[in-house]
Design an enzyme around this catalytic site. Structure first.
Site, PDB file in Angstrom:
ATOM      1  N   HIS A   1      12.681   0.440  -1.244  1.00 43.76           N
ATOM      2  CA  HIS A   1      11.341  -0.147  -1.161  1.00 43.76           C
ATOM      3  C   HIS A   1      11.531  -1.617  -0.781  1.00 43.76           C
ATOM      4  CE1 HIS A   1       8.686   3.000  -2.425  1.00 43.76           C
ATOM      5  NE2 HIS A   1       7.709   2.173  -2.784  1.00 43.76           N
TER       6      HIS A   1
ATOM      7  N   TRP B   1      -4.101  -4.909  -3.310  1.00 41.67           N
ATOM      8  CA  TRP B   1      -3.520  -4.238  -2.141  1.00 41.67           C
ATOM      9  C   TRP B   1      -4.251  -4.693  -0.874  1.00 41.67           C
ATOM     10  CZ3 TRP B   1      -1.098  -3.447  -6.266  1.00 41.67           C
ATOM     11  CH2 TRP B   1       0.049  -2.668  -6.322  1.00 41.67           C
TER      12      TRP B   1
ATOM     13  N   ASP C   1       2.533  -3.302  -0.608  1.00 42.02           N
ATOM     14  CA  ASP C   1       3.901  -3.448  -0.129  1.00 42.02           C
ATOM     15  C   ASP C   1       3.919  -4.280   1.152  1.00 42.02           C
ATOM     16  OD1 ASP C   1       3.156  -0.983  -1.476  1.00 42.02           O
ATOM     17  OD2 ASP C   1       5.265  -0.436  -1.404  1.00 42.02           O
TER      18      ASP C   1
ATOM     19  N   ASP D   1       6.014   1.902   2.791  1.00 40.15           N
ATOM     20  CA  ASP D   1       6.505   1.625   1.436  1.00 40.15           C
ATOM     21  C   ASP D   1       7.961   2.019   1.291  1.00 40.15           C
ATOM     22  OD1 ASP D   1       5.754   4.288   1.753  1.00 40.15           O
ATOM     23  OD2 ASP D   1       5.204   4.559  -0.340  1.00 40.15           O
TER      24      ASP D   1
ATOM     25  N   GLU E   1      12.641   0.463  -5.683  1.00 42.20           N
ATOM     26  CA  GLU E   1      11.210   0.428  -6.002  1.00 42.20           C
ATOM     27  C   GLU E   1      10.991  -0.117  -7.418  1.00 42.20           C
ATOM     28  OE1 GLU E   1       9.593   4.369  -6.035  1.00 42.20           O
ATOM     29  OE2 GLU E   1       7.526   3.656  -5.973  1.00 42.20           O
TER      30      GLU E   1
ATOM     31  N   ARG F   1      10.924   9.507   0.752  1.00 37.98           N
ATOM     32  CA  ARG F   1      10.151  10.588   0.157  1.00 37.98           C
ATOM     33  C   ARG F   1       8.915  10.900   1.002  1.00 37.98           C
ATOM     34  NH1 ARG F   1       8.916   6.775  -4.711  1.00 37.98           N
ATOM     35  NH2 ARG F   1       6.965   5.806  -4.070  1.00 37.98           N
ATOM     36  N   ASP F   2       8.109  11.835   0.510  1.00 44.59           N
ATOM     37  CA  ASP F   2       6.978  12.267   1.326  1.00 44.59           C
ATOM     38  C   ASP F   2       5.802  11.312   1.161  1.00 44.59           C
ATOM     39  OD1 ASP F   2       7.139  13.140  -1.266  1.00 44.59           O
ATOM     40  OD2 ASP F   2       5.809  14.836  -0.970  1.00 44.59           O
ATOM     41  N   GLU F   3       6.046  10.036   1.429  1.00 50.13           N
ATOM     42  CA  GLU F   3       4.979   9.024   1.487  1.00 50.13           C
ATOM     43  C   GLU F   3       5.092   8.306   2.826  1.00 50.13           C
ATOM     44  OE1 GLU F   3       3.175   6.910  -1.533  1.00 50.13           O
ATOM     45  OE2 GLU F   3       4.610   7.506  -3.079  1.00 50.13           O
TER      46      GLU F   3
HETATM   47  C1  BGC Z   1       4.136   3.542  -3.254  1.00 52.42           C
HETATM   48  C2  BGC Z   1       4.042   2.079  -3.573  1.00 52.42           C
HETATM   49  C3  BGC Z   1       2.580   1.768  -3.502  1.00 52.42           C
HETATM   50  C4  BGC Z   1       2.008   2.444  -4.709  1.00 52.42           C
HETATM   51  C5  BGC Z   1       0.602   2.144  -5.001  1.00 52.42           C
HETATM   52  C6  BGC Z   1       3.524   4.238  -4.422  1.00 52.42           C
HETATM   53  O1  BGC Z   1       3.640   5.573  -4.388  1.00 52.42           O
HETATM   54  O2  BGC Z   1       5.418   3.953  -2.961  1.00 52.42           O
HETATM   55  O3  BGC Z   1       4.953   1.280  -3.058  1.00 52.42           O
HETATM   56  O4  BGC Z   1       2.235   0.453  -3.365  1.00 52.42           O
HETATM   57  O5  BGC Z   1       2.219   3.830  -4.642  1.00 52.42           O
HETATM   58  O6  BGC Z   1       0.412   2.359  -6.269  1.00 52.42           O
END
Ligand code: BGC
Length: 898
Positions: free
Chosen positions: A766, A535, A482, A469, A751, A473-475
């Site tokens: 994003h 998704w 995405d 995504d 984003e 950040r911490d994802e």
């Molecule tokens: C991500 C998004 C993702 C979404 C889902 C976010 O934190 O960065 O791109 O699709 O969460 O809700």
């Protein structure tokens, strides 16, 4: 004259791959011809066990003879059974339509990995004791949570002899989270952050390295092992590895070295390392010669055997450093910190060049934004610390770059640098899955070119062995929404077959017994089952995309059964055709917020149910399952009826309620059913009018869509004959729009539609809104695959707004495709290249009344009639808007004269 030899030889879509783990790899190539309507009569492939044999035209493993060509320039290997860990050489030639044979192509090769899962029998090893550190930023789901405990990097070593000259020496390795492999003091290969991310309990990837030229009599293998995602917060224990060194000598003998408990381990200078955290490297602890033979490792621990994972070969482009960015500017702050600006937001890290006293600590923090006062704005990083620390060894120039972390950034704050930090003290290093570029697009509109450029940076920054995504950040997770929204743009721009084949397998493995899928793949966030259908549509959407763009039936075959189970799961969760239980995010991130307040989540969930069922019907047809295709078509009809019954009013779908008495038309709610042709014929005009009312009157040609609506709205307007409105939306420079992001100095897409700089969901990089790039290729350049694998190329350009030219070029599986049009002094020209063996459907827009169409100077069409017949061009039809020609392969120059 004989035809040109085939070029771009690929095995499993990769250039001379190592580690091929199927016994019937797909071999493909590209042929070109200047002759119009050329078709390959046949191909001849030779596969040999030795280069000399191939040179003498001997295919001891496979000699196909001249075989009739059938569609794509590709064959699945069907020769003698291949062995594991062996190199094969191959080449190909072709016969053109006239029966003239080309010279042989240049040779290509591939090395097999382990063809039977049992062939390796790996031993997994880990350090007996690991030193730990606590880092902020490896928490789940991006919410502040407990700090994670991670292992300091572990250094492994082993020596081995090589008695005879090696004909082939391979190192196969899986080191989790990530490893760096070294041999005799040098890093092996160019991959970084290896291996790719997977759900390790189901499948860990091994990488294959050719070290034939690097062996000596005495050798030392050294491996540095970092955390990556193999940490406790993901449910894993300490890092571990398995390695197998396989040497075949020139006299045919085989020697194998395995990882086992005789390998030695130690701590080293790379102390702390975390994906989100960064690294702390203390060069004072550098262990000279640890990765060289002869090093005294008696003080090192013996490795411990540990549990491992099922293995599969990493058959996709590895993550690499693909570019080095020079510093754009350095500014000193009153605090003494230096702020480096690379002029571009990207994923990766920096390379530090420094000289100073021992023990000096240089600290680098990374971010996408600056505050007004020029200091670093760490907001978008959320819990990712994104800090790299280097402690100098002293005594001369030192160069360092990290290994087991990456950041999403444009700016770096450097503190602690000894002396004056100049621009050369740091270079930016762009890091991502090194997918091969396959598309180019350029238009006369600089804004569109800039949006396209931002999308390329954003797409690559979000390919890190999975589609992510965001990189900062911490994802950095494989969020499926995405992933599918950007997938079409990705397959236009890059050769994605191998990358997505791996990702589809990740999705398949993530499916639960009940057929459900998660929002995030690999399912590192286990709470995210079952997914929002918008998704998990990634599964069907990406399979279909690969079918259209690569025409590879194997991919459809591999996933059809799992897709059926997924659709059955949705069916069990539908309430009379409507999915009410599964939606969570819906039309995520519309203007003004994160959560969609205007578009009902049930509407998007149900729409995707229908969308995926239609895909399944198409895939069933492709596989020759006619009865199932009919069954899914009927199911789609019933969902459509339920959808219309629930969401369709007199003139529009799910209007936006702004007060107890007032409503506004909703862009996403109207666009989605139009896109799938779900709207009853007698109401279609009204729904289009309602959509236009929002686009034109309410929003003044701006999007009012979240990420889902944005993917489809421009196509819907285009199909409804409102391409000019779509173009105005696409090129808006005010909020909300892509041009607004550019006007606000973005170098990747955001984003959110808003310019936000705080600590929240406001990533500056994003890729989900990058779906517009597919529209640029399909509508502005007009390119789409009318038959799977580009067997028939449609060229249907749109001359819109201020555009005076659009040029696009694609390397497809069928061969090179070009389309470029321009407005000329006396009309319009359209140059087209259709690959050998393919056909084209060329739409020449009738821009002026009374104009005529010529091709390479010959009059073709005037006032509704074909004039001179031209070989390989057939008039297929015309209406007031365009003339359509069917063409064979080759290059064409169409002109429209006023
Ligand atoms: C991500 C998004 C993702 C979404 C889902 C976010 O934190 O960065 O791109 O699709 O969460 O809700």
């Amino acid at each position: 004259m004989s035809p040109r030899p085939p070029a771009r030889l690929r095995c499993q879509y990769l250039n001379d791959p190592l580690g091929v783990d199927t016994g019937s790899p797909r071999l493909s190539w590209a042929v070109e011809s200047l002759v119009r309507g050329d078709r390959p009569k046949g191909f001849h492939v030779l596969v040999s066990s030795a280069e000399e044999l191939l040179r003498s035209d001997i295919g001891d493993f496979w000699d196909t003879g001249m075989i009739e060509a059938d569609g794509a320039p590709a064959l699945e290997y069907r020769g003698e059974p291949l062995s594991s860990c062996a190199r094969y050489f191959w080449k190909v030639r072709w016969w053109d339509r006239e029966g003239r044979v080309s010279p042989w192509s240049k040779p290509a090769s591939f090395v097999t990995g382990f063809l039977n899962p049992g062939d390796w029998k790996p031993k997994w090893i880990a350090a007996r004791r690991v030193t730990e550190f606590r880092s902020k930023g490896t928490v789940l789901l991006g919410h502040a949570g407990p700090q994670d405990t991670q292992a300091c990097a572990v250094y492994f070593r082993q020596e081995f002899a090589c008695k005879d000259r090696a004909a082939l020496a391979m190192i196969f390795i899986s080191g989790l989270g990530h490893y760096e492999l070294r041999l005799n003091g040098e890093k092996v290969g160019t991959s970084v952050l290896d291996p790719g991310w997977t759900d390790y309990g189901k499948k860990a990837l091994y990488a294959s390295h050719d070290v034939t030229g690097l062996l000596r009599d005495k050798n030392a293998v050294g491996i540095i092992l970092g955390n990556g995602r193999h940490t406790r917060s993901y449910g894993y224990d300490a890092p571990r590895l398995t390695c197998r060194i396989e040497i075949e000598s020139e006299n045919g003998e085989r020697e194998v070295v395995f990882s086992d408990e005789s390998w030695r381990t130690s701590d080293g200078p790379l102390q702390e390392n975390g994906l989100y955290f960064g690294e702390r490297y203390d060069a004072r602890i550098l262990i000279d010669g640890w990765d060289q033979p002869g090093f005294d490792d008696r003080t090192w621990d013996k490795a411990a055997l540990c549990a491992g994972y099922p293995l599969a070969s990493q058959m996709m482009p590895p993550v690499r450093v693909t570019a080095t960015l020079a510093t754009r500017s350095v500014r000193r702050l009153p605090s003494g910190a230096a702020i480096y600006d690379f002029g571009q937001n990207f994923s990766g890290w920096t390379r530090l060049k420094v000289e100073g006293p021992m023990g000096t600590e240089v600290r680098l923090r990374h971010s996408e934004l600056l505050n007004e006062d020029g200091t670093l704005n760490l907001g978008p990083n959320e819990n990712a610390e994104a800090t790299d620390i280097y402690i100098l060894r002293g005594g001369g120039p030192e160069v360092h770059e990290p290994r087991f972390t990456y950041h999403g950034f444009r700016y770096v704050e450097m503190t602690g640098y000894p002396g004056e930090p100049g621009p050369d003290a740091l270079d930016g290093r762009f890091v991502h899955s090194d997918v091969e570029p396959s598309g180019e697009l350029c238009t006369s509109n600089e804004l569109i070119n800039a949006i396209h450029g931002n999308i390329l940076w954003g797409q690559l920054s979000n390919l890190m062995s999975i589609p992510t995504d965001c990189p900062q950040r911490d994802e950095r997770h494989g969020w499926l929404g995405d992933a599918h929204l950007s997938a079409e743009e990705a397959v236009f721009n890059f050769s994605m077959a191998a990358f997505y084949a791996k990702f589809l397998d990740d999705i398949r493995l993530a499916q639960k017994d009940d057929g459900s899928l998660p929002d995030v793949v690999p399912p590192y966030l286990p709470r995210l089952y079952p997914a929002d259908p918008a998704w998990s549509s990634a599964y069907a959407t990406i399979v279909e995309l690969l079918w259209d763009h690569y025409g590879d039936r194997r991919i459809v075959d591999a996933h059809y059964g799992s897709l059926k189970r997924y659709i059955e799961y949705l069916g069990r969760n539908a309430d009379q055709g409507i999915i009410r239980a599964l939606g969570k995010y819906g039309d995520w991130c519309p203007p003004g917020g994160i959560v969609p307040k205007k578009t009902p989540v049930d509407l998007t969930s149900t729409w995707y149910y229908c969308h995926d069922v239609l895909i399944l019907a198409r895939l069933a047809t492709a596989l020759g399952r006619a009865e199932e295709a009919r069954q899914y078509a009927r199911l789609a009809e019933s969902i459509k009826a339920a959808f219309n019954g629930t969401f369709l009013g007199e003139t529009q779908y799910a209007a936006i309620r702004v007060s107890p008495v007032d409503t506004y038309p909703n862009q996403t709610s109207n666009a989605l059913p139009l896109y799938l042709d779900m709207v009853p014929a007698d109401r279609k005009d009204k729904v289009v009018a309602s959509l236009l009312q929002s686009v034109v009157r309410q929003q003044d040609y701006h999007v009012d869509t979240g990420i889902l609506g944005t993917r489809y709205i421009l196509d819907v307007l285009t199909e409804a004959g409102e391409a000019e409105a779509a173009y105005r939306m696409a090129t808006q420079t005010s909020y909300p729009g892509w041009g607004y992001m550019l006007a606000e100095d973005s170098t990747t897409l955001w984003e959110r539609w808003e310019k936000l700089t705080g600590c929240a969901m406001n990533s500056q990089n994003h890729i989900m809104l990058g779906s517009i790039d597919g529209w640029f290729y399909r509508v502005l350049a007009g390119l789409s695959p009318l038959l799977p694998g580009w067997k028939t190329v449609r060229v249907r350009p749109h001359v819109l707004g201020d555009l005076t030219f659009v040029e696009a070029r694609l390397d497809t599986v069928a061969g090179r495709v070009d389309a470029s049009w321009r407005l000329t002094d006396d009309g319009f020209s359209l140059e087209v290249l259709i690959p050998v063996g393919a056909t084209g459907e060329v739409h020449v827009p009738l821009l002026w009344p009374g104009s005529k169409v010529l091709e390479s100077g010959k009059l073709l069409w005037r006032a509704g009639h074909a004039v001179d017949p031209v070989p390989e061009i057939d008039l297929a039809g015309d209406d007031r808007k365009r003339v359509v020609f069917k063409v064979g392969s080759g290059s064409y120059m169409f002109e429209l004269k006023k």
